[in-house]
Design an enzyme around this catalytic site. Structure first.
Site, mmCIF file in Angstrom:
data_model
loop_
_atom_site.group_PDB
_atom_site.id
_atom_site.type_symbol
_atom_site.label_atom_id
_atom_site.label_comp_id
_atom_site.label_asym_id
_atom_site.label_seq_id
_atom_site.Cartn_x
_atom_site.Cartn_y
_atom_site.Cartn_z
ATOM 1 N N ASP A 6 0.791 -1.078 0.091
ATOM 2 C CA ASP A 6 -0.008 -0.034 -0.170
ATOM 3 C C ASP A 6 0.838 1.387 -0.056
ATOM 4 O O ASP A 6 2.210 1.233 0.169
ATOM 5 C CB ASP A 6 -0.892 -0.064 1.325
ATOM 6 C CG ASP A 6 -1.804 1.436 1.383
ATOM 7 O OD1 ASP A 6 -2.580 1.378 0.357
ATOM 8 O OD2 ASP A 6 -1.837 1.774 2.268
ATOM 9 N N SER A 7 0.410 2.563 -0.333
ATOM 10 C CA SER A 7 1.071 3.682 -0.089
ATOM 11 C C SER A 7 1.474 3.883 1.297
ATOM 12 O O SER A 7 2.569 4.585 1.705
ATOM 13 C CB SER A 7 0.381 4.860 -0.510
ATOM 14 O OG SER A 7 -0.806 4.984 0.381
ATOM 15 N N CYS A 69 -4.466 -1.708 -1.804
ATOM 16 C CA CYS A 69 -4.483 -0.447 -1.877
ATOM 17 C C CYS A 69 -5.495 -0.435 -3.264
ATOM 18 O O CYS A 69 -5.268 -0.804 -4.111
ATOM 19 C CB CYS A 69 -3.180 0.603 -2.163
ATOM 20 S SG CYS A 69 -3.328 2.034 -2.797
ATOM 21 N N GLU A 148 -2.551 7.781 8.518
ATOM 22 C CA GLU A 148 -0.944 7.609 8.634
ATOM 23 C C GLU A 148 -0.317 8.265 9.965
ATOM 24 O O GLU A 148 0.592 7.592 10.284
ATOM 25 C CB GLU A 148 -0.286 8.340 7.310
ATOM 26 C CG GLU A 148 -0.355 7.797 6.186
ATOM 27 C CD GLU A 148 0.217 6.378 6.017
ATOM 28 O OE1 GLU A 148 1.584 6.499 6.124
ATOM 29 O OE2 GLU A 148 -0.260 5.670 5.380
ATOM 30 N N CYS A 180 -11.159 2.809 0.236
ATOM 31 C CA CYS A 180 -9.776 3.077 0.175
ATOM 32 C C CYS A 180 -9.566 2.218 1.552
ATOM 33 O O CYS A 180 -10.218 2.244 2.674
ATOM 34 C CB CYS A 180 -9.608 4.708 0.682
ATOM 35 S SG CYS A 180 -8.006 4.893 1.259
ATOM 36 N N HIS A 182 -7.172 2.691 3.873
ATOM 37 C CA HIS A 182 -7.236 3.632 4.948
ATOM 38 C C HIS A 182 -8.399 3.679 5.977
ATOM 39 O O HIS A 182 -8.210 3.749 7.148
ATOM 40 C CB HIS A 182 -6.499 4.969 4.862
ATOM 41 C CG HIS A 182 -5.027 4.745 4.472
ATOM 42 N ND1 HIS A 182 -4.264 4.314 3.062
ATOM 43 C CD2 HIS A 182 -3.857 5.361 5.077
ATOM 44 C CE1 HIS A 182 -3.214 4.386 3.162
ATOM 45 N NE2 HIS A 182 -2.755 5.120 4.396
HETATM 46 N N1 DGL Z 1 -4.633 3.097 1.028
HETATM 47 C C1 DGL Z 1 -5.179 3.543 -0.285
HETATM 48 C C2 DGL Z 1 -6.148 3.204 -1.005
HETATM 49 O O1 DGL Z 1 -6.807 2.171 -0.656
HETATM 50 C C3 DGL Z 1 -4.307 4.663 -0.942
HETATM 51 C C4 DGL Z 1 -4.547 5.908 -0.297
HETATM 52 C C5 DGL Z 1 -3.338 7.219 -0.810
HETATM 53 O O2 DGL Z 1 -2.149 6.649 -0.628
HETATM 54 O O3 DGL Z 1 -3.886 7.998 -1.266
HETATM 55 O O4 DGL Z 1 -6.483 3.749 -2.044
#
Ligand code: DGL
Length: 259
Positions: A6-7, A69, A148, A180, A182
């Site tokens: 993931d990011s 992600c 984050e 997402c 997150h």
């Molecule tokens: N966790 C991410 C997603 O599912 C990425 C969020 C990001 O880095 O902008 O989209």
């Protein structure tokens, strides 16, 4: 081994679900925090980043790589499958289908990043499964950054969740799909706002079940070397602190990698 990336820390929501579904498997997690957030980046850039990480995970003997992600799945899922034919790539897609089939008001919301909404994967899923319902799309501007930082229980984060979710409830939405990885860490706060008036759809468990099916197809369901290794392209100390806050992994070693 199962690789995930993931990011940043968002994919830990998927890792958590996979560790529940496949408790005896070895997991390798890569957080690309140097380039986080992915949301505002171009599809080409995300594709290049995703390819480098997948190459790194494949070199660590990961036969299965989970793109934990949604933004990276939107930009890179099909190119990754083409570039890594010997690696099984499992991706995320916004949970439009379960939300659209469960709604009683005919109005659902999808929360995701700009990059995810720009991708073909989202448009195709919406056109295929949500033709008969109204889909409201929102990209919360600061949720990724808050998660984050491990800021999942502050008053400011609750206020931010309220700003996003209240208008959806006022509009009659009864299903909220988290697009997402997150966002599942904010479910306790989202529930404070929804008060049971909307169902929150988190696709992590479905992705964990899909990962288990893929392993079974490969005959790899027998791994008994339960372990988890974490890498970040960002700061090791801050990743380790947030990892402890978001998951049950305590005193786990985290490595830095620039790949
Ligand atoms: N966790 C991410 C997603 O599912 C990425 C969020 C990001 O880095 O902008 O989209």
């Amino acid at each position: 081994m199962i690789g995930l990336f993931d990011s940043g820390v968002g994919g830990l929501s998927v890792l958590r679900a996979i560790a529940r579904e496949l408790p005896h498997h070895s997991l390798v997690y890569f957080a690309d925090q140097k380039y986080c957030p992915y949301g505002p980046r171009s599809a080409d850039e995300i594709r290049a980043l995703s390819e480098r990480i997948t190459r790194f995970l494949a070199a660590q003997s990961c036969r299965v790589v989970v793109v934990a992600c949604n933004t990276a799945s939107a930009a890179a899922l099909y190119p990754l499958r083409a570039s890594f034919p010997d690696t099984m790539i499992v991706g995320m897609e916004p949970a439009v289908k379960p939300a659209a089939s469960a709604t009683r008001t005919g109005k659902v919301a999808v929360l995701a990043t700009k990059g995810t909404f720009a991708g073909e994967l989202y448009t195709r899923t919406r056109d295929e499964f949500a033709r008969d319902v109204e889909v409201l799309t929102v990209y919360p501007t600061d949720w990724v950054e808050r998660v984050e930082r491990g800021e999942i229980d502050s008053e400011e984060t609750l206020a931010s969740v309220r700003r996003v979710v209240e208008p959806l409830l006022d509009a009659g939405v009864d299903e909220i799909a988290l697009g997402c990885t997150h966002y599942p860490f904010l479910v306790p706060l989202i529930e404070v706002v929804t008060q049971g008036h909307a169902t929150i759809v988190d696709p992590s468990d479905a992705v964990a079940r899909q990962t288990a099916r893929v392993l079974a197809e490969l005959g790899l369901e027998q791994d008994m070397h339960k372990s988890a290794i974490f890498y970040t392209s960002g700061d090791v100390g801050s990743f380790a602190r947030v990892l402890e806050k978001l998951t049950d992994y305590k005193h786990t070693r985290v490595f830095h990698s620039d790949i």
